[in-house]
Design a protein around this motif. Structure first.
Motif, short mmCIF file in Angstrom:
data_model
loop_
_atom_site.label_atom_id
_atom_site.label_comp_id
_atom_site.label_asym_id
_atom_site.label_seq_id
_atom_site.Cartn_x
_atom_site.Cartn_y
_atom_site.Cartn_z
N UNK A 55 45.82 30.01 28.72
CA UNK A 55 46.90 30.99 28.78
C UNK A 55 46.70 32.05 27.70
N UNK A 56 46.29 31.61 26.51
CA UNK A 56 46.05 32.56 25.42
C UNK A 56 44.91 33.51 25.79
N UNK A 57 43.93 32.96 26.47
CA UNK A 57 42.75 33.75 26.85
C UNK A 57 43.12 34.90 27.78
N UNK A 58 43.89 34.58 28.82
CA UNK A 58 44.15 35.64 29.80
C UNK A 58 45.25 36.59 29.36
N UNK A 59 45.88 36.26 28.27
CA UNK A 59 46.85 37.21 27.70
C UNK A 59 46.12 38.46 27.19
N UNK A 60 44.98 38.26 26.58
CA UNK A 60 44.25 39.38 25.97
C UNK A 60 43.11 39.92 26.84
N UNK A 61 42.62 39.09 27.76
CA UNK A 61 41.40 39.46 28.48
C UNK A 61 41.60 39.49 30.00
N UNK A 62 40.78 40.31 30.62
CA UNK A 62 40.59 40.28 32.07
C UNK A 62 39.07 40.27 32.24
N UNK A 63 38.58 39.67 33.32
CA UNK A 63 37.13 39.64 33.49
C UNK A 63 36.73 39.89 34.93
N UNK A 64 35.59 40.51 35.09
CA UNK A 64 35.06 40.74 36.43
C UNK A 64 33.56 40.98 36.35
N UNK A 65 32.93 41.09 37.52
CA UNK A 65 31.50 41.35 37.48
C UNK A 65 31.09 42.34 38.56
N UNK A 66 29.84 42.75 38.46
CA UNK A 66 29.30 43.79 39.32
C UNK A 66 27.89 43.36 39.72
N UNK A 67 27.63 43.26 41.03
CA UNK A 67 26.29 42.83 41.43
C UNK A 67 25.34 44.03 41.49
N UNK A 68 24.11 43.78 41.88
CA UNK A 68 23.09 44.82 41.79
C UNK A 68 23.37 46.01 42.71
N UNK A 69 23.82 45.71 43.91
CA UNK A 69 24.11 46.80 44.85
C UNK A 69 25.27 47.65 44.35
N UNK A 70 26.30 46.97 43.85
CA UNK A 70 27.46 47.70 43.31
C UNK A 70 27.08 48.52 42.08
N UNK A 71 26.12 48.02 41.33
CA UNK A 71 25.67 48.76 40.15
C UNK A 71 25.03 50.08 40.59
N UNK A 72 24.16 50.02 41.58
CA UNK A 72 23.53 51.24 42.10
C UNK A 72 24.57 52.20 42.67
N UNK A 73 25.50 51.66 43.46
CA UNK A 73 26.46 52.57 44.09
C UNK A 73 27.42 53.16 43.05
N UNK A 74 27.73 52.40 42.00
CA UNK A 74 28.60 52.95 40.96
C UNK A 74 27.90 54.09 40.22
N UNK A 75 26.61 53.91 39.90
CA UNK A 75 25.87 54.99 39.24
C UNK A 75 25.88 56.24 40.12
N UNK A 76 25.66 56.02 41.43
CA UNK A 76 25.60 57.16 42.36
C UNK A 76 26.95 57.85 42.47
N UNK A 77 28.02 57.07 42.67
CA UNK A 77 29.36 57.67 42.81
C UNK A 77 29.79 58.38 41.54
N UNK A 78 29.48 57.77 40.43
CA UNK A 78 29.88 58.35 39.16
C UNK A 78 29.20 59.72 38.98
N UNK A 79 27.94 59.79 39.39
CA UNK A 79 27.19 61.05 39.27
C UNK A 79 27.67 62.07 40.30
#
Ligand SMILES: *Cc1c(COP(=O)(O)O)cnc(C)c1O
Length: 497
Positions: free
Chosen positions: A363-387
């Motif tokens: 409970x203490x952990x999720x009070x301060x933190x949120x976590x997620x991840x990004x796979x390889x395809x999403x990494x490429x598409x995020x770089x592209x969209x951001x640009x």
């Protein structure tokens, strides 16, 4: 200030000693006895420049260091950054900011700490009366190695030895290390991944045989990894600095809470943000962003840390880590600094590869933190969209963070400002960045960098272009079992002038 070990069986009388030693004798990590509150000082920090903010925050922990000396060291360190600005905040969208930490000598956020650590360590050793040669051992997932080599090269009374995963870093990262100049440096490739390098280094630290042999050579070990408190404390500063910059820009009012998203590997960077919060910085959530090596995402979700999983080589190699060292410091805080429990969990981790938190800790952990991840395809598409959409060129690590920050904003539905930490220059990963924003793969890292330059407004940094002609000095690749031998041989070598 006194420092205690997360495992309870060692201590340091002050920061100078904690920084000089790097790792506590019981194998635990040094943490400050308490966190000074600077909540009431935020207003004063608004008008300070980066070096002043740094000296102020760092000085809170390092009372035994001379104030003037610390301030000039900060000035000297941060004047090496492009335009003299170590941590500029760039607005890229409504409520979305990027904290660019990669404008230093080696183009990664590690420079923020490693331009200053040589001063912190040398001065700490002098305060403690250490007369031996200090041998700094580094395990690197790509960026710490180069930043540490640059920081410590040719420093009197210091040698530095870096271990990197021979096939686990980008072409540019490898070139940066293999062409390193300096009389007191050594760079060794290891067959294996970052975890193998880190485990080998930790083993050397705690080996009594190695210690005895080093004693004969009049050498003591220290660390430039984020297990060293001297690495963490300069990183606390930019969280404060970004906050002050947002107040000064009129984006927030003093006291407003903001969120940070941090691309995370060894948990050093984001832990510094947690420490900033503990010191009174108005932070709502720290968002922990991982790549496909998402052991941390699952930990935050389930409360169980389980490193028994496949290891992936990704295009964000500096986050290809399954054993996140600095998490030990976080779980130490979550269990109200119960060092026996922390020590137990760490030995469980070593034996079985996993451990679990209890309900209150989770409970203490999720009070301060949120976590997620990004796979390889999403990494490429995020770089592209951001640009394409925002006109912003980012590296794969930053893209991982931007993707997870986006997920979080959908989940949290808040109007808070989000600051995403940008940890490396896109030119360190030119092939994959070009693949994302230019739609083609170019094998040679320099050719890819050239194409990237013509596509974007960002010029190739000279630290990258000059690599092409620098001679390679270090090409050895060893088995991890031979790391200690390499260290002992290097310790015995005379420094060539
Ligand atoms: C080191 C590094 C990270 C991860 O930082 P940690 O402190 O290990 O969590 C992320 N991105 C880049 C570019 C890095 O060099």
């Amino acid at each position: 200030m006194k420092f205690i070990s997360t495992r309870g069986a060692a201590a340091a009388e002050n920061a100078a000693q904690a920084i000089t030693k790097g790792l506590a004798d019981d194998g635990g990590l040094f943490v400050p006895e308490s966190f000074p509150s600077v909540k009431d000082d935020l207003k004063n920090m608004l008008s300070m420049d980066y070096a002043e903010r740094a000296a102020f925050i760092i000085g809170k922990f390092l009372g035994e260091y001379d104030k003037g000396g610390l301030y000039s060291a900060c000035q000297k360190a941060y004047s090496q950054f492009e335009d003299g600005d170590a941590a500029p905040v760039v607005k890229i969208d409504d409520n979305l900011f990027v904290l660019e930490l990669f404008h230093g000598p080696t183009l990664a956020f590690k420079d923020i700490a490693l331009t200053l650590l040589p001063y912190l360590l040398r001065t700490g050793a002098d305060i403690g009366g250490v007369k031996e040669t200090i041998l700094i051992l580094v395990a690197t997932s790509g960026d710490t190695g180069k930043a540490a080599l640059e920081g410590f090269k040719n420093q009197q009374g210091v040698k530095i030895c870096v271990f990197y995963p021979s096939e686990g870093v980008s072409d540019m990262q490898k070139l940066q290390m293999c062409t390193q100049e300096g009389d007191n440096v050594k760079v060794v490739g290891v067959k294996g991944n970052f975890d193998d390098c880190q485990t080998a280094v930790k083993k050397i630290f705690t080996s009594s045989e190695v210690a005895a042999e080093l004693k004969n050579e009049n050498v003591v070990l220290s660390s430039a990894n984020s297990i060293n408190f001297g690495r963490l404390v300069p990183q606390v500063v930019y969280y404060f600095s970004a906050y002050c910059d947002l107040v000064n820009a009129g984006e927030i009012a003093l006291g407003d809470e903001i969120d940070f998203t941090v691309p995370t590997g060894n948990f050093g960077n984001i832990l510094a943000g947690y420490y900033a919060k503990k010191m009174g910085l108005p932070v709502k959530k720290l968002v922990c962003a991982s790549n496909s090596n998402n052991v941390l995402t699952e930990f935050f979700l389930s409360g169980t840390y389980d490193a028994n999983r496949e290891f992936f080589k990704t295009m964000s190699p500096s986050m290809d880590i399954l054993i996140s060292s600095n998490l030990e410091r976080l779980i130490f805080e979550l269990c109200d600094r119960d060092s026996a429990l922390t020590a137990n969990r760490m030995s469980e981790l070593k034996k079985t590869g996993k451990y679990s938190l209890d309900k209150d800790e989770k409970a203490a952990l999720i009070k301060d933190f949120y976590a997620g991840y990004c796979d390889e395809e999403e990494c490429l598409s995020t770089m592209a969209e951001c640009f394409d959409d925002l006109g912003y060129l980012c590296d794969p690590h930053t893209a991982v963070a931007l993707k997870v920050a986006g997920d979080y904003s959908v989940y949290s539905d808040s109007n808070r400002k989000m600051v995403v930490l940008s940890t490396a220059s896109p030119y360190k990963f030119s092939q994959n960045v070009l693949k994302a924003v230019g739609g083609k793969f170019v094998k040679d890292a320099f050719d890819a960098a050239k194409e990237l330059e013509s596509l974007s407004a960002a010029p190739i940094p000279k630290q990258i272009s000059e690599l092409k002609t620098k001679p390679k000095r270090f090409t050895d690749v060893i088995d991890k079992a031979d790391a200690a031998k390499e260290v002992l041989r290097f310790a015995a070598e005379k420094i060539r002038k």
